[in-house]
Design an enzyme around this catalytic site. Structure first.
Site, PDB file in Angstrom:
ATOM      1  N   ASP A  83      -5.380   8.465  -5.188  1.00 19.83           N
ATOM      2  CA  ASP A  83      -5.807   9.213  -4.858  1.00 19.83           C
ATOM      3  C   ASP A  83      -6.420   9.607  -4.042  1.00 19.83           C
ATOM      4  O   ASP A  83      -5.843  10.085  -2.827  1.00 19.83           O
ATOM      5  CB  ASP A  83      -6.162  10.371  -5.908  1.00 19.83           C
ATOM      6  CG  ASP A  83      -6.437  11.789  -6.467  1.00 19.83           C
ATOM      7  OD1 ASP A  83      -5.819  12.312  -5.408  1.00 19.83           O
ATOM      8  OD2 ASP A  83      -6.823  12.547  -6.818  1.00 19.83           O
ATOM      9  N   ASP A 136       1.119  -0.797  -0.022  1.00 20.01           N
ATOM     10  CA  ASP A 136      -0.067   0.505   0.334  1.00 20.01           C
ATOM     11  C   ASP A 136       0.834   1.229   0.135  1.00 20.01           C
ATOM     12  O   ASP A 136       2.014   1.409   1.391  1.00 20.01           O
ATOM     13  CB  ASP A 136      -1.568   0.725   1.256  1.00 20.01           C
ATOM     14  CG  ASP A 136      -1.498   1.400   1.587  1.00 20.01           C
ATOM     15  OD1 ASP A 136      -1.446   2.221   0.810  1.00 20.01           O
ATOM     16  OD2 ASP A 136      -2.620   0.734   2.296  1.00 20.01           O
TER      17      ASP A 136
END
Ligand code: AR6
Length: 355
Positions: free
Chosen positions: A33, A9
């Site tokens: 985003d 991640d």
């Protein structure tokens, strides 16, 4: 290793800069985003508001706020429209612009998601290829930067592609030999020991003290026993003296023979300069297996020479290791693109080549 493909991640990565796959408003959105804005906190959006947006293919930089990275580089990838609308060039430009900003801000470690490969629909395998090709070309002129290409969701990633199904059947074919190979090698080893000839493991153990930290478990590290000259029993001291050209010496000789510069070789091997200098300056340096293979690939050695070179470092290629079979697959086909090999290794959950 200058380029590393990792599964992670990106919001958790402790690097100098992470790259955000943003949209032209720079005011946040979904996908990576959204995750970056969530993790960074509202001050990131405040700073983004002042940037006046960003055009597709370009990049802008902000601080990282609550993220573990110092900076976020925001870039806007192209929306995939079938491939005939300059998508590749725009995507290349995203990577280049982001990397140029990273250099300007003296970032040594940068992590990219696969830009455009989510909401914007760029096929993931092609997006990965563009990422790797563009980053590796950029790094040819830059030393001391490590770039992580972060793959988030492996399930949807390339494994269904033709290349990988070819490799899969190649592995399946070779695996059939596995038990035969392993037992015959063990038998030869046993015979060597029983005959009272010198024990290569001792020599390897002695050299292991110099092994670099990224060790790689070789499935059959003592396979080198097969090719050691065994005319008469030798003492350990005599045996050590007889060890011929070391890995480092062989590497430097091959670089010269091929008319390459050191930098051309270590860059092609995806090895950083520091590690190369260590190997160069220590004749007895024992690299990890992935490092040794990376150099064999950079030198474009055929399979037999690759084996010789690995043996110098105390390793072998065997059919009981998926990793080894994948390496063999590429060498047999004369494909020495280390980044393609790493993509395949990654897809099969194997260690990557390089440092
Ligand atoms: N870490 C790493 N990679 C991630 C993460 C994460 N936490 N989350 C998703 N990805 P996308 P795009 C991967 O859709 O295609 C936004 O709304 C994901 O699996 O985030 O460039 C923007 O505001 C995929 O492979 O970006 C734009 O409107 C990759 O990140 C639009 O989406 C990119 O997927 C941009 O679309």
């Amino acid at each position: 290793m200058p380029i590393q493909i990792v599964r992670a991640d990106i919001t958790k990565m402790k690097v100098d800069a992470i790259v955000n796959a943003a949209n032209e408003t720079l005011l946040g959105g979904g996908g990576v985003d959204g995750a970056i804005h969530n993790a960074a906190g509202p001050r990131l959006l405040e700073e983004c508001r002042k940037l006046g947006g960003c055009r597709t293919g370009e990049a802008k930089i902000t601080k990282g706020y609550k993220l573990p990275c110092r900076y976020v580089i925001h870039t806007v990838g192209p929306v995939w429209q079938g491939g005939g609308h300059g998508e590749r060039e725009l995507l290349e430009s995203c990577y280049k612009s982001s990397l140029m900003l990273a250099v300007k801000y003296r970032c040594k470690t940068v992590a990219f998601p696969l830009i455009s490969s989510g909401v914007y629909g760029y096929p993931k395998d092609r997006a990965l290829r563009v990422a790797i090709d563009t980053i590796s070309a950029f790094l040819l002129d830059i030393d001391e930067m490590t770039v992580y290409v972060v793959i988030f969701d492996k399930a949807s990633y390339t494994i269904g592609e033709k290349l990988f199904s070819d490799i899969k059947s190649y592995i399946d074919d070779r695996y059939a030999d596995e038990h035969y190979d392993a037992s015959s090698v063990r038998m030869r080893q046993y015979e060597v020991m029983r005959d009272g000839r010198f024990n290569v493991e001792n020599i390897n153990a002695k050299r292991d003290k110099k092994a670099d930290t990224q060790s790689f478990a070789d499935p059959m590290p003592t396979m080198a026993a097969q090719s050691v000259p065994l005319a008469k029993p030798l003492s350990l001291d005599e045996a050590v003296k007889q060890l011929d050209e070391s890995f480092s010496e062989m590497l430097l000789r091959k670089i010269d023979e091929r008319g390459m510069t050191d930098a051309q070789c270590y860059k092609k091997a995806n090895i950083d300069r520091k590690l190369f200098s260590k190997i160069r300056s220590d004749k007895h340096y024992r690299p990890s297996k992935t490092t040794a293979i990376a150099f064999a690939i950079a030198l474009e050695l055929p399979l037999d020479e690759t084996r010789d070179m690995l043996m110098k470092a105390g390793y072998a290629l065997s059919h009981s290791s998926k990793f080894d079979i994948i390496i063999e697959y590429f060498i047999e086909r004369g494909n020495y693109n280390i980044f393609e090999i790493n993509e395949a290794l990654f897809a099969f959950d194997q260690s990557l080549l390089g440092a």
